[in-house]
Write a protein that holds these residues in place. Structure first.
Motif, PDB file in Angstrom:
ATOM      1  N   HIS A  95     -76.036 -64.457 -61.184  1.00  0.00           N
ATOM      2  CA  HIS A  95     -74.688 -64.106 -61.642  1.00  0.00           C
ATOM      3  C   HIS A  95     -73.621 -64.663 -60.709  1.00  0.00           C
ATOM      4  CE1 HIS A  95     -76.284 -61.647 -64.889  1.00  0.00           C
ATOM      5  NE2 HIS A  95     -77.250 -61.351 -64.030  1.00  0.00           N
ATOM      6  N   TRP A  96     -73.238 -65.892 -60.988  1.00  0.00           N
ATOM      7  CA  TRP A  96     -72.258 -66.573 -60.134  1.00  0.00           C
ATOM      8  C   TRP A  96     -70.908 -65.864 -60.128  1.00  0.00           C
ATOM      9  CZ3 TRP A  96     -72.514 -71.756 -57.781  1.00  0.00           C
ATOM     10  CH2 TRP A  96     -73.824 -72.274 -57.751  1.00  0.00           C
ATOM     11  N   GLN A  97     -70.607 -65.106 -61.157  1.00  0.00           N
ATOM     12  CA  GLN A  97     -69.322 -64.400 -61.184  1.00  0.00           C
ATOM     13  C   GLN A  97     -69.419 -62.999 -60.572  1.00  0.00           C
ATOM     14  OE1 GLN A  97     -66.824 -66.310 -61.623  1.00  0.00           O
ATOM     15  NE2 GLN A  97     -68.397 -67.832 -62.091  1.00  0.00           N
ATOM     16  N   SER A  98     -70.600 -62.602 -60.151  1.00  0.00           N
ATOM     17  CA  SER A  98     -70.712 -61.314 -59.473  1.00  0.00           C
ATOM     18  C   SER A  98     -69.834 -61.312 -58.225  1.00  0.00           C
ATOM     19  CB  SER A  98     -72.164 -61.064 -59.064  1.00  0.00           C
ATOM     20  OG  SER A  98     -72.213 -60.029 -58.098  1.00  0.00           O
ATOM     21  N   PRO A  99     -69.139 -60.216 -57.985  1.00  0.00           N
ATOM     22  CA  PRO A  99     -68.318 -60.142 -56.764  1.00  0.00           C
ATOM     23  C   PRO A  99     -69.170 -60.161 -55.490  1.00  0.00           C
ATOM     24  CG  PRO A  99     -68.345 -58.033 -57.919  1.00  0.00           C
ATOM     25  CD  PRO A  99     -69.007 -59.016 -58.829  1.00  0.00           C
ATOM     26  N   SER A 152     -58.937 -60.792 -61.043  1.00  0.00           N
ATOM     27  CA  SER A 152     -60.284 -60.260 -60.920  1.00  0.00           C
ATOM     28  C   SER A 152     -61.036 -60.273 -62.239  1.00  0.00           C
ATOM     29  CB  SER A 152     -60.232 -58.854 -60.340  1.00  0.00           C
ATOM     30  OG  SER A 152     -59.505 -58.021 -61.214  1.00  0.00           O
ATOM     31  N   LEU A 153     -60.659 -61.161 -63.140  1.00  0.00           N
ATOM     32  CA  LEU A 153     -61.322 -61.162 -64.431  1.00  0.00           C
ATOM     33  C   LEU A 153     -61.310 -59.758 -65.022  1.00  0.00           C
ATOM     34  CD1 LEU A 153     -64.350 -63.531 -63.796  1.00  0.00           C
ATOM     35  CD2 LEU A 153     -62.601 -63.866 -65.521  1.00  0.00           C
ATOM     36  N   ASN A 154     -60.201 -59.081 -64.817  1.00  0.00           N
ATOM     37  CA  ASN A 154     -60.025 -57.742 -65.380  1.00  0.00           C
ATOM     38  C   ASN A 154     -60.408 -57.771 -66.859  1.00  0.00           C
ATOM     39  OD1 ASN A 154     -58.391 -55.879 -67.102  1.00  0.00           O
ATOM     40  ND2 ASN A 154     -57.834 -55.055 -65.090  1.00  0.00           N
ATOM     41  N   PRO A 155     -61.421 -56.994 -67.232  1.00  0.00           N
ATOM     42  CA  PRO A 155     -61.944 -57.111 -68.601  1.00  0.00           C
ATOM     43  C   PRO A 155     -60.903 -56.884 -69.700  1.00  0.00           C
ATOM     44  CG  PRO A 155     -63.496 -55.933 -67.210  1.00  0.00           C
ATOM     45  CD  PRO A 155     -62.239 -56.095 -66.403  1.00  0.00           C
ATOM     46  N   ASP A 156     -59.952 -55.971 -69.467  1.00  0.00           N
ATOM     47  CA  ASP A 156     -58.967 -55.706 -70.518  1.00  0.00           C
ATOM     48  C   ASP A 156     -58.022 -56.892 -70.699  1.00  0.00           C
ATOM     49  OD1 ASP A 156     -60.083 -53.235 -70.892  1.00  0.00           O
ATOM     50  OD2 ASP A 156     -58.733 -52.256 -69.456  1.00  0.00           O
ATOM     51  N   THR A 157     -57.482 -57.359 -69.576  1.00  0.00           N
ATOM     52  CA  THR A 157     -56.600 -58.530 -69.652  1.00  0.00           C
ATOM     53  C   THR A 157     -57.352 -59.715 -70.231  1.00  0.00           C
ATOM     54  OG1 THR A 157     -55.816 -57.738 -67.514  1.00  0.00           O
ATOM     55  CG2 THR A 157     -54.924 -59.840 -68.294  1.00  0.00           C
ATOM     56  N   PHE A 158     -58.575 -59.878 -69.768  1.00  0.00           N
ATOM     57  CA  PHE A 158     -59.399 -60.994 -70.253  1.00  0.00           C
ATOM     58  C   PHE A 158     -59.545 -60.935 -71.768  1.00  0.00           C
ATOM     59  CE2 PHE A 158     -63.548 -62.439 -71.694  1.00  0.00           C
ATOM     60  CZ  PHE A 158     -63.570 -63.745 -71.244  1.00  0.00           C
ATOM     61  N   ALA A 159     -59.890 -59.754 -72.282  1.00  0.00           N
ATOM     62  CA  ALA A 159     -60.117 -59.622 -73.728  1.00  0.00           C
ATOM     63  C   ALA A 159     -58.831 -59.876 -74.492  1.00  0.00           C
ATOM     64  CB  ALA A 159     -60.680 -58.238 -74.044  1.00  0.00           C
ATOM     65  N   GLU A 160     -57.743 -59.342 -73.991  1.00  0.00           N
ATOM     66  CA  GLU A 160     -56.471 -59.473 -74.702  1.00  0.00           C
ATOM     67  C   GLU A 160     -56.029 -60.946 -74.753  1.00  0.00           C
ATOM     68  OE1 GLU A 160     -53.424 -56.903 -73.081  1.00  0.00           O
ATOM     69  OE2 GLU A 160     -51.907 -58.314 -73.822  1.00  0.00           O
ATOM     70  N   GLU A 161     -56.071 -61.601 -73.601  1.00  0.00           N
ATOM     71  CA  GLU A 161     -55.589 -62.983 -73.562  1.00  0.00           C
ATOM     72  C   GLU A 161     -56.537 -63.925 -74.300  1.00  0.00           C
ATOM     73  OE1 GLU A 161     -54.506 -64.151 -69.597  1.00  0.00           O
ATOM     74  OE2 GLU A 161     -52.976 -62.584 -69.449  1.00  0.00           O
ATOM     75  N   ARG A 171     -67.360 -57.113 -71.724  1.00  0.00           N
ATOM     76  CA  ARG A 171     -68.337 -56.088 -71.346  1.00  0.00           C
ATOM     77  C   ARG A 171     -69.184 -56.577 -70.174  1.00  0.00           C
ATOM     78  NH1 ARG A 171     -69.364 -55.243 -76.573  1.00  0.00           N
ATOM     79  NH2 ARG A 171     -71.271 -56.475 -76.484  1.00  0.00           N
ATOM     80  N   TYR A 172     -69.555 -57.847 -70.233  1.00  0.00           N
ATOM     81  CA  TYR A 172     -70.342 -58.436 -69.131  1.00  0.00           C
ATOM     82  C   TYR A 172     -69.583 -58.319 -67.809  1.00  0.00           C
ATOM     83  CZ  TYR A 172     -72.453 -62.153 -66.248  1.00  0.00           C
ATOM     84  OH  TYR A 172     -73.027 -62.871 -65.232  1.00  0.00           O
ATOM     85  N   TYR A 173     -68.305 -58.651 -67.826  1.00  0.00           N
ATOM     86  CA  TYR A 173     -67.525 -58.555 -66.584  1.00  0.00           C
ATOM     87  C   TYR A 173     -67.416 -57.095 -66.121  1.00  0.00           C
ATOM     88  CZ  TYR A 173     -66.128 -63.416 -67.529  1.00  0.00           C
ATOM     89  OH  TYR A 173     -66.129 -64.758 -67.777  1.00  0.00           O
ATOM     90  N   SER A 174     -67.240 -56.183 -67.084  1.00  0.00           N
ATOM     91  CA  SER A 174     -67.162 -54.752 -66.723  1.00  0.00           C
ATOM     92  C   SER A 174     -68.437 -54.285 -66.037  1.00  0.00           C
ATOM     93  CB  SER A 174     -66.977 -53.888 -67.978  1.00  0.00           C
ATOM     94  OG  SER A 174     -65.699 -54.044 -68.491  1.00  0.00           O
TER      95      SER A 174
END
Lengths: 488, 488
Positions: free
Chosen positions: B83-87, A12-21, B31-34
């Protein structure tokens, strides 16, 4: 749906995982740039087919951690690369990466919009209009190529795409006058120095291969096209009942002021400034675009010498409707979603081959914002001065010769003919010299064959290339020359 | 050279600056994804031409900090995005981003090699061979499309490129038998449901527009092509002395088992599985590729529904020489740099339009490594189940109808005809319904016109889309329907 077996966080493009990786990848790349001089510039021992055996035959069933994957990139990918970002990469033409170009790529990839139509991401379309106008201004292109001047630009992925699209536009413009059967009589013109991309593009759009005119150039015109040669070829074709369609001129080698007769014949004139177009941001190099007002289209690649990571090619046209007439798609499922008939709305899908596209405009915009035009000019001038230094060094060594006047940051040279050995032997020595330099892993250059002579090319322009790298490749060349032909 | 005015660190991919600025972009995107659900999915108030006025008319002379640039992205770019990545993006077909796809893009952009020939980065060419073989295996494609089976694959940027390249291959194969003038008699076939990309591709390669056969489909065959329709069209064209060249079939709507006569006629059969090809990694959806052994080429886009950021299109061909005969360039300056005549070496420039290319293979490889096939299958199934849920909800509401049997994760539906209003009024209500949903900013869907009917499409497949977003768009649709036609 609560019982789905999938771990949502994984995808889900989890922001935390995304930032870390992503940060792990940033660190990996920063380390790569730090260490880049330790890698052989070109993988010297790679054998075709040997590398793929390292990888399994099938995709993995189970996922793995990003750390593990990066370890494998380090172990299995880096050794098989030709390091285009190495400061000692002097081959082909450079493909500049930069911090800003990379940041722009990240924004493009991260936002991941598909701005094929205005409505599919309005700002992406409009920012593309903005940056191609900015670039036209920086290069001093005639107003006819700007949106305000009735023309306009688009960002493609490659020169070949720009050539295919403009050839299709020229072809369809001629077909609308002469009928489709005229495709068999259409003739395209380029010089024997023109990039192979052009013949390929002509072939893709259906021009018969027998109708490619490869016009001979000579040392007298610095291997540029002469107006007389073009005129003679065109007149001969017209006399045979053929239809001159398109002339591809290359900036830096072609005297543009000389092609008036082309325009009178109704032929499409394209200026391919893929590499040297970047230099035109400096007033002292802009003379090479003299006559651009006669052209129907101009292209240049920021992904070569303009610090813009792959891929990015600017194409400007004086008559956008010629382009969109050839490339428009208007199926019903793309209608009415847009702005409802505003004729000024641009849908970039009608300016390019593909329906889909990446948000390339933000990349070029970040590059221009981050560095600014003044520093970009210095950047270009710096590479040209390095090439000047190298050219003078070659000239000062009696074993070598510069075989064609240097333009911009490309030096073409070779070991000069010597008493008692024939032309083939001279070529053989130069081949050996280039092979020895490349096998050392300390630099990578490529060659060209000009009037039958094997010529070594030094293309200066890496983002990390400093004067010491140019000095180093010259020392390396002298060392290898010592081994081959003795000291100077 | 020591006196150059330029700050070296600015351009030299200085690892510290690079890491710092890239991490800032990573944080910006995280932040954008959040926050992504806070943005209207589609910029509702954008007016064509209004956005570009925010930007200056000329490129800046002086560079600026990355922080400043990111602030401007936040202020000037994000509000104008769709926003193509919007759920809650359910429009067109999705363009999945993912952490792994992004990491792969970063590696591609950071290494920034240009693997147009094997020698220009051996591992990039060989990894591309590896991943297209992996993908062929995951989709269960016939062995003929794998390198070991005599075929092979390539990564393009778009389906249109794949179509142009295979059309050029088919055209040149026919020209080699019949001469170039036969281009005027070549006919290409597709259905009225085929993507507009196909006609555009045919037009680019020079097929006369009068020779595009758009074959009618009906509800009876689920809007798929019928063998009888194809056969009748082909026979009629043959009787008129025309040359059937290429049939573009689309997986999911076309009964492939029915097209035997095509192969007998020597026509090139292409299977476009741009969207639905991803589903074929699940055995239960693989039946839609039945008959693929009859095809000359197959394409699908990992950049749609396979978590691979833009752009990436897999093209497989059974006969690579047909492709390379049409697309090869062999100028002297690219010769002898390579492996010296090893015929098994692939130069991907001869499999695609452009000479240059990005290192796309590493992106697809990172996606497959990071997630693994098992999780990818669950990912696909999860979207299909969400679409199933939505379809059942539509069916259960008597105001609505599903207008075509759902395949995969796409639901096509509308407000059904009502007593006392004509077809135009029904279309009008559906238009209003879609406009109201999109104007809310809470979701974005697009439409299609089928047999003259205005149909709303819900394409489920966003990387961040969860069941709650599908429920939410259904609630939104019901609310807006209440306002338009009253409660159910």
């Amino acid at each position: 749906m609560g019982s789905l077996p999938l771990d949502d966080a994984l995808f889900s493009l989890n922001p935390d995982t995304f930032a870390e990786e992503s940060t792990a990848v940033v660190d990996f790349l920063a380390r790569y740039y730090s260490d880049i001089e330790r890698y052989p510039v070109m993988a010297p021992d790679a054998k075709p087919g040997s590398i793929r055996k390292v990888f399994p035959d099938a995709a993995p069933e189970k996922g793995e951690s990003m750390d593990r994957i990066l370890d494998d990139v380090q172990r299995d990918v880096l050794p098989g690369l030709t390091h285009w970002q190495s400061p000692s990469f002097f081959a082909y033409f450079q493909a500049n990466a930069s911090g800003a170009g990379f940041a722009g790529e990240m924004l493009s990839a991260g936002l991941n919009v598909v701005p094929f139509m205005w409505k599919a991401s309005p700002v992406a379309t409009e920012l593309e209009q903005v940056v191609v106008d900015w670039m036209a201004g920086l290069l001093g292109l005639p107003e006819q190529f700007c949106f305000a001047g009735g023309g306009g630009g688009v960002l493609h992925g490659s020169t070949c795409e720009a050539v295919v699209c403009t050839l299709a536009a020229a072809r369809d413009r001629a077909i609308s006058r002469l009928g489709h059967a005229a495709i068999l009589r259409m003739v395209v013109y380029a010089s024997d120095q023109t990039n192979a991309t052009f013949q390929k593009g002509a072939s893709i759009v259906g021009i018969p291969p027998a109708n490619f005119r490869v016009l001979h150039t000579t040392a007298e015109s610095g291997y540029g096209l002469s107006a007389d040669t073009v005129r003679a070829a065109v007149e001969e074709d017209v006399a045979r009942g053929l239809v001159p369609l398109y002339l591809c001129a290359t900036v830096g080698t072609t005297g543009l002021g000389a092609i008036d007769p082309v325009r009178e014949l109704g032929m499409w004139l394209h200026i391919d400034a893929a590499y040297a177009g970047s230099a035109a941001i400096c007033p002292e190099f802009r003379c090479h675009l003299d006559g651009a007002e006669l052209a129907d289209s101009v292209s240049m690649n920021p992904h070569k010498w303009f610090l813009t990571n792959m891929d990015c090619c600017c194409l400007w046209v004086a008559d956008p409707t010629a382009l969109t007439s050839a490339l428009s798609t208007d199926p019903v499922y793309l209608k009415n979603v847009g702005s409802g008939g505003d004729v000024s709305t641009i849908d970039y899908k009608d300016w390019q081959i593909a329906l889909s596209q990446r948000f390339r405009a933000i990349k070029l915009w970040v590059v221009l914002r981050r560095y600014g035009a003044a520093a970009m000019r210095n950047y270009i001038r710096r590479h040209v001065r390095m090439a000047e230094w190298f050219e003078l060094a070659v000239v000062a060594d009696e074993r070598f010769e510069v075989v064609v006047p240097r333009n911009f940051s490309l030096v073409c040279f070779r070991l000069r003919p010597r008493l008692g050995i024939d032309d083939d032997a001279v070529d053989g020595l130069n081949r050996q010299l280039l092979a020895a330099v490349n096998a050392s892993g300390r630099a990578f250059m490529t060659h060209f064959v000009m009037d039958g002579k094997f010529v070594i090319r030094l293309a200066v322009g890496g983002a990390m290339t400093e004067m010491r790298h140019v000095r180093d490749v010259w020392e390396l060349l002298k060392d290898k020359a010592n081994e081959l032909v003795g000291g100077s």
